[in-house]
Scaffold this motif. Structure first.
Motif, mmCIF file in Angstrom:
data_model
loop_
_atom_site.group_PDB
_atom_site.id
_atom_site.type_symbol
_atom_site.label_atom_id
_atom_site.label_comp_id
_atom_site.label_asym_id
_atom_site.label_seq_id
_atom_site.Cartn_x
_atom_site.Cartn_y
_atom_site.Cartn_z
ATOM 1 N N GLU A 1 34.734 -13.345 -7.311
ATOM 2 C CA GLU A 1 33.942 -12.234 -7.278
ATOM 3 C C GLU A 1 32.761 -12.698 -6.134
ATOM 4 O OE1 GLU A 1 33.253 -9.263 -9.742
ATOM 5 O OE2 GLU A 1 35.255 -9.962 -9.118
ATOM 6 N N ARG B 1 34.215 -11.509 -2.949
ATOM 7 C CA ARG B 1 34.652 -10.340 -2.746
ATOM 8 C C ARG B 1 33.013 -9.844 -1.959
ATOM 9 N NH1 ARG B 1 35.216 -7.499 -7.577
ATOM 10 N NH2 ARG B 1 35.719 -5.387 -6.337
ATOM 11 N N PHE B 2 32.161 -10.146 -2.589
ATOM 12 C CA PHE B 2 30.493 -9.890 -2.168
ATOM 13 C C PHE B 2 30.324 -10.696 -0.845
ATOM 14 C CE2 PHE B 2 25.743 -10.776 -1.886
ATOM 15 C CZ PHE B 2 25.669 -9.616 -1.978
ATOM 16 N N GLU C 1 33.633 -6.926 0.259
ATOM 17 C CA GLU C 1 34.639 -5.924 -0.353
ATOM 18 C C GLU C 1 33.698 -5.199 -1.343
ATOM 19 O OE1 GLU C 1 37.870 -7.742 -1.779
ATOM 20 O OE2 GLU C 1 38.481 -8.665 -0.021
ATOM 21 N N THR C 2 32.640 -5.789 -1.807
ATOM 22 C CA THR C 2 31.657 -5.120 -2.659
ATOM 23 C C THR C 2 30.294 -5.139 -2.148
ATOM 24 O OG1 THR C 2 31.197 -7.429 -3.686
ATOM 25 C CG2 THR C 2 32.911 -5.773 -4.947
ATOM 26 N N GLN C 3 29.368 -4.140 -2.710
ATOM 27 C CA GLN C 3 27.913 -4.077 -1.873
ATOM 28 C C GLN C 3 27.034 -4.703 -2.406
ATOM 29 O OE1 GLN C 3 28.870 0.076 -2.564
ATOM 30 N NE2 GLN C 3 28.791 0.584 -0.302
ATOM 31 N N SER D 1 27.676 0.778 -10.777
ATOM 32 C CA SER D 1 29.048 1.225 -10.145
ATOM 33 C C SER D 1 29.297 2.577 -9.910
ATOM 34 C CB SER D 1 30.342 0.659 -11.215
ATOM 35 O OG SER D 1 30.273 -0.616 -11.607
ATOM 36 N N THR E 1 35.177 0.351 -13.470
ATOM 37 C CA THR E 1 33.909 0.909 -13.362
ATOM 38 C C THR E 1 33.097 0.946 -14.765
ATOM 39 O OG1 THR E 1 34.577 3.297 -13.393
ATOM 40 C CG2 THR E 1 34.041 2.016 -11.243
ATOM 41 N N ARG F 1 30.063 -0.357 -4.963
ATOM 42 C CA ARG F 1 31.061 -1.403 -5.343
ATOM 43 C C ARG F 1 30.551 -2.732 -5.684
ATOM 44 N NH1 ARG F 1 32.740 0.534 -0.419
ATOM 45 N NH2 ARG F 1 32.312 -1.538 0.497
ATOM 46 N N SER G 1 30.164 -6.711 -7.676
ATOM 47 C CA SER G 1 30.730 -7.961 -8.103
ATOM 48 C C SER G 1 29.685 -8.263 -9.318
ATOM 49 C CB SER G 1 30.548 -9.073 -6.861
ATOM 50 O OG SER G 1 31.765 -8.837 -6.111
ATOM 51 N N LYS H 1 26.340 -3.457 -14.664
ATOM 52 C CA LYS H 1 27.510 -3.176 -13.605
ATOM 53 C C LYS H 1 27.928 -1.782 -13.864
ATOM 54 C CE LYS H 1 32.219 -4.478 -12.935
ATOM 55 N NZ LYS H 1 32.708 -2.897 -13.322
ATOM 56 N N HIS I 1 36.897 -5.089 -12.092
ATOM 57 C CA HIS I 1 37.208 -3.880 -10.975
ATOM 58 C C HIS I 1 36.831 -2.523 -11.472
ATOM 59 C CE1 HIS I 1 39.457 -6.758 -8.157
ATOM 60 N NE2 HIS I 1 38.384 -7.468 -8.504
#
Length: 941
Positions: free
Chosen positions: A645, A648-649, A653-655, A625, A900, A629, A631, A621, A898
């Protein structure tokens, strides 16, 4: 079981289902809009015809009025009227599309301000309207609602002004309450008392529409009439008093009238408690007397002779006497007695007691079946314990009942042991399937859905479950049970959720979504879906799948899983002698293997990086990071955090996603590419390469149907890719027999009694080594339970409680969890309430991996607490508090994830370690430790 069956017979559930179908079908004629929206587009002529078809003729054929009336009919009518409306549109066959006007969108304040321009509201009224709609969603605010609220504001203001003018206030029934001075003339004494009086209630229409002066005049007149009427009543009451009075002296009468409160729910003046007790004592011999607002509670001593004995049981009989009725008798000097009331209360109380007693005796008889006791012997044994627990009471509470049963069982245990020694031989070697009598009595059909991931096998099974009248969904994880529950609810199916630590019970439920270990074998249903059936081969939990397939009381058992479970399920069906249908599914979109390793710099959005330890996930992660972004999902996270999580993916919201193989079971995510960072894992015993079945299960999460045309599978390095390639096209190992089955409480208690042993570890060890079954079964490995049993055996608890505690969800490697676990057991031993004590968190997120791990353990502690609260609810008293704090901890973990960068700290001194350090201790501690060891070696030389 009883709850579910009652629900199925309850007509409201069927009615709602029928209405729901009609609601869906009528959308067809309104361009898929609901009835309330679509009816506005129907022409007036057609609406007139509709009213004629419904037999409604006395209505003005104004379109606005007709639409309003039809909306009211649709929302309030029975399904038969809705069906008539649907039939009308089916006969016309026309779809009313019309033009859908796009309404401008406003934020809340703008919309309120815009609508205020259409209202004649003062500044003060405008402020009140702002306050009233401050929390209402913008689209819910309409001019009609604001007009209604404005009218209410003005009405309330008018009421306040009236109350000030008339010196009183409006009561809850809209009568006017005020104080008045009333004259008393009794036995030559004159005095006044302030009493609170009420006029008759006023209609809303009068208060809202009449002028202020008209209302003031009317209420003032009514106040005068009310005062005159009350004065007349007082005079009449005083005149009716006999002299001399049968119960009261003149002084007592005057004192009672003077002491009467200004406002009372009683019709007659209250008499002082001492005087009242004296009057009642002349009529009945009571032990206690209590006065309440509108009743008098009298306790008297009575007795009942117990059945099948000459024992007389004394108890307190409570009489609830209407206080107004008693005062009426006294003030009017009438003769009264309590004989009839006592007789009726005694009869009712003793009948209820005898019914509860019979239920208790029947329960005890069930435990003493082997002893063949007659009625008198059975009752006498029960009375030995019952008399001690019920001094002056006939109320057999559930707690008393449990204590009597527990003591009764203990008293007959030695006699039973002799009988049970013979039973053990008959039960040790037995046909396992017959332990599930309800399932054996049903004509069941087994259906096996097999195929790779993303083939629709589970979706098809869930559709069949949704359409069944009653059903059960058995999931391998709490997270999947929750998703199954929510999926059923979203499709309009009344459902309940049952997991080890959470139960959401809907009394109207026709379906249950549950973790597989929580399967209730006493609830019969039409369809039962058993998900991830290949888990029957799992070393630790496979018994739950075997037990469910054998014992689920459902007409249709649908199992979903991978193809390597096929032969095992066929063998199990043959043993059961039940019909088996096999449906094979193909993957809906292709899955391609990447031939070359993927460099970290070439990883694309929509990828999932797979690792096999929490430490590796957090390390990856931090690496990714820098550019994405991220999860993360790993097994130590709570289901709530994993779900967040994943959301969000899923929602962009996350990549990218970094996860362990926790995503391999049932998590549907928009993953385009699966990339293995490693292809080996520690399985609890050894470090080994991934099996083909594990590669298939994880890789299958790439390329979800409907989200991407093709899925891709690869690795971040050549070593991992080599193992993945080797297993990607290899068939998974076929699951074979025998199957593991689990010791239940009945087995444990039986063996414990035969061995005369209260050590759970000894009983479990005996079960594993000695229990034999007819059929393809053997006792499951109980390693974790055995470890837990070593802990519970240190405490003075009965074998059943030890068994339940050993089944609790434990992380045996976590000292934090074990410490909490032992504190809970100690409290149970002492029979003390177990409170949840929330730990202190520093900051709103963790800064180190160790702090994060501790927070994860805190969530697991809550899961343990909640699991135990469902089994020992009388002791675990902070269930609500624990749930609230789990939300706090999950939020804390989410905020941490969240971040990094998480700092690693030295395990010995806690000092921060360099980024991506390979070691768990700092350089300083290493030197100290190395120097100390070196000196030790020199001394040994």
């Amino acid at each position: 079981m009883a709850t579910l069956r009652v629900v199925l017979q309850f007509p409201m559930a069927k009615k709602n289902k029928k209405n729901s179908k009609i609601n869906q079908r009528i959308r067809k004629y309104f361009d898929d809009d609901p009835f309330d929206v679509g009816i506005e587009r129907v022409p007036s002529e057609t609406l007139s015809e509709l009213f004629g078809a419904l037999g409604l003729y006395d209505i003005e054929h104004n379109k606005k009025l007709m639409v309003k009336t039809l909306r009211m009919i649709w929302s309030e009518a029975e399904s038969a009227m809705r069906q008539d409306i649907l039939t009308f549109f089916e006969n016309h066959g026309e779809i009313y599309q019309g033009e859908k006007k796009e309404l401008p969108t406003f934020d809340r304040e703008s919309k309120i301000e815009m609508l205020l321009h259409e209202l004649d509201a003062s500044n003060e009224e405008a402020v009140a309207l702002y306050d009233a709609f401050a929390t209402v969603r913008s689209k819910k605010i309409t001019i009609e609602k604001m007009e209604s609220k404005l009218a209410h504001i003005r009405y309330e203001k008018k009421r306040e002004a009236l109350e000030k003018e008339l010196e009183g206030h409006f009561d809850i029934d809209d009568s006017f309450e005020f104080n008045a001075s009333l004259k008393y003339e009794v036995y030559g004494q004159f005095f006044h008392k302030i009493l609170t009086l009420n006029t008759k209630p006023y209609e809303y229409e009068f208060l809202s529409s009449a002028s202020f002066d008209e209302i003031v005049a009317k209420i003032a007149e009514d106040k005068m009439k009310t005062v005159a009427l009350k004065q007349e009543q007082i005079d009449k009451f005083i005149a009716s008093l006999k002299s001399p009075h049968a119960y009261l002296t003149q002084e007592q009468i005057v004192t009672a009238l003077r002491a009467a409160p200004p406002k009372s729910p009683l019709k007659y003046p209250l008499i002082g408690q001492k005087i009242l007790k004296k009057i009642v004592a002349e009529k009945i011999a009571f032990k206690e007397l209590e006065l309440h607002a509108q009743e008098m509670l009298v306790k008297i001593e009575e007795s009942v002779t117990l059945p099948f004995s000459e024992i007389e049981l004394f108890y307190n009989l409570e009489l609830h006497i209407d206080l107004d009725g008693l005062l009426e008798e006294i003030w009017h000097a009438r003769r009264f007695d309590f004989d009839h009331l006592v007789k009726e209360a005694k009869k009712e109380h003793e009948e209820e007691f005898l019914k509860s007693l019979e239920t208790l005796v029947e329960e005890c008889a069930r435990y003493a079946t082997l002893l063949h006791l007659d009625e008198e012997q059975l009752h006498q044994k029960v009375y030995v314990f019952l008399q001690d627990l019920m001094p002056y009471s006939l109320n057999i509470t559930p707690k008393i009942s449990r204590k009597v049963i527990r003591r009764f069982i203990h008293s007959i245990s030695e006699e039973l042991i002799k009988k049970q020694r013979h039973e053990l031989l008959a039960r040790t070697i037995r046909d396992f399937k017959n332990l599930f009598p309800m399932a054996r009595e049903m004509r069941r059909k087994l259906i096996l859905h097999i195929g790779p991931t993303n083939s629709g096998k589970t979706y098809t099974a869930m559709q069949r479950l949704k359409n069944a009248d009653t059903g059960y969904y058995l999931a391998p994880l709490r997270l999947l049970a929750l998703e199954g529950y929510e999926g059923l609810r979203e499709q309009g199916v009344d459902s309940s959720l049952i997991t080890g630590e959470e139960q959401i019970i809907d009394e109207d439920a026709t379906h249950i979504s549950s973790t597989i270990e929580m399967m209730n074998y006493e609830v019969d249903v039409d369809v039962c879906v058993i998900d991830e059936v290949q888990m029957i081969d799992d070393r630790d939990r496979g018994w739950a799948w075997a037990n469910a397939i054998i014992g689920a009381p459902a007409k249709e058992i649908i199992m979903t899983g991978s193809s390597n479970s096929k032969e095992a399920i066929i063998a199990l069906a043959e043993y059961l002698g039940e019909e088996l249908e096999i449906v094979e599914f193909e993957r809906k979109n292709p899955l391609s293997l990447l031939e070359q390793p993927t460099d970290i710099a070439d990883v694309e959005e929509g990828s999932a990086i797979i690792a096999f330890s929490r430490k590796d996930v957090l390390r990856l992660k931090q690496t990714f990071s820098k550019n994405f972004r991220v999860s993360v999902v790993y097994g130590n996270l709570s289901p709530e955090v994993r779900r967040e999580e994943a959301r969000r993916f899923r929602e962009g919201e996350t990549q990218i996603l970094i996860a362990t193989d926790a995503i391999a079971m049932g998590m549907n995510l928009p993953i385009k590419t699966i990339l293995f960072s490693k292809a080996e894992k520690f399985d609890g015993i050894t470090q080994r390469n991934l099996f083909p079945s594990e590669v298939h299960q994880i890789a299958g999460r790439a390329g979800r149907y409907g989200l991407s045309e093709e899925g891709y599978v690869g690795a971040l390095n050549p070593q991992a890719l080599k193992i993945v390639k080797k297993n990607f096209h290899k068939e998974a190992k076929t699951i074979g027999i025998p199957f593991k089955v689990m010791a239940n409480l009945e087995h444990i208690q039986l063996v414990a009694k035969i061995l005369e042993e209260n050590s759970l570890e000894v009983v479990l060890s005996f079960f594993v080594k000695n229990m034999q079954f007819n059929g393809p079964f053997y006792a499951a490995s109980l390693d974790d339970m055995l470890e837990a049993s070593k802990i519970v055996d240190r405490y003075d608890l009965d074998i059943a409680m030890k068994y339940h505690l050993a089944c609790a969800p434990l992380t045996l490697k976590s000292p934090y969890i074990i410490e909490a676990y032992e504190s809970y057991i100690y409290a149970l031993e002492q029979k003390q309430p177990v409170h949840y004590l929330p730990p202190t968190l520093l900051g709103d997120h963790a800064t180190t991996s160790e702090e994060l791990l501790r927070a994860e353990d805190m969530v697991k502690e809550i899961s343990l607490y909640l699991w135990l609260s469902y089994r020992f609810s009388e002791y675990f008293v902070d269930e609500k508090k624990a749930r609230e704090y789990r939300t706090v901890l999950n939020r804390y973990i989410e905020k941490t994830l969240h971040q990094t960068h998480l700092v690693q700290s030295c395990k010995l001194c806690g000092a921060p370690l360099p980024h991506n350090s390979k070691y768990a201790i700092c350089q300083s501690c290493f030197k100290k430790n190395y120097t100390h060891q070196s000196r030790g070696r020199k001394r040994q030389r």
